[in-house]
Design a protein around this motif. Structure first.
Motif: not given
Length: 139
Positions: A34-40
């Motif tokens: 449910p998060v944003s701003g993760a580095t994938c």
């Protein structure tokens, strides 16, 4: 004779249906819930790409599975393996006696990944977001 020549021209013209119709690259949208701003990091044995979610990027089609690792402080890593599927236009090659299969396989156009991928992420065990630090008052 005209019919045979027409079939030859049609076969050559339809060679590599997926290559012509959908190309050798595709855009994939990546989100982390449910998060944003993760580095994938998305990778195959041939290449590696990085993005920050939610976002999308264009990558070459491949017969290889696409691996994804997403990271964000306070959350357990989100991991996924996305299998490479068969592009719908490849079936046009079956109707065309298979002449375009070689072209589509060589260019990667015979394969496709899903258009959107959602990588679930959960708070790390005991490592949720840190509380605000409140300074102690001096007395």
């Amino acid at each position: 004779m005209r019919l045979a020549m027409g079939l030859v021209v049609l076969s050559v013209g339809l060679s590599g249906c997926a290559t012509v119709m959908t190309g050798t690259d595709q855009t994939i949208a990546v989100s982390t819930a449910p998060v944003s701003g993760a580095t994938c990091t998305l990778f195959t044995s041939q290449a590696r790409w990085t993005l920050r979610t939610p976002n999308s990027l264009t990558i070459p089609k491949s017969g290889e599975d696409l691996h994804i690792v997403c990271r964000k402080t306070g959350y357990a890593d989100g991991l996924a393996t996305i299998p490479s599927g068969l592009e719908g236009w490849t079936w046009g090659n079956v109707l065309n006696a298979g002449t375009g299969v070689v072209v589509d396989a060589a260019t990667g156009a015979a394969n496709a990944y899903p258009e959107a991928v959602r990588i679930p992420m959960a708070p790390a065990p005991g490592g949720g977001p840190l509380p605000d630090i409140v300074p102690l008052s001096r007395q």
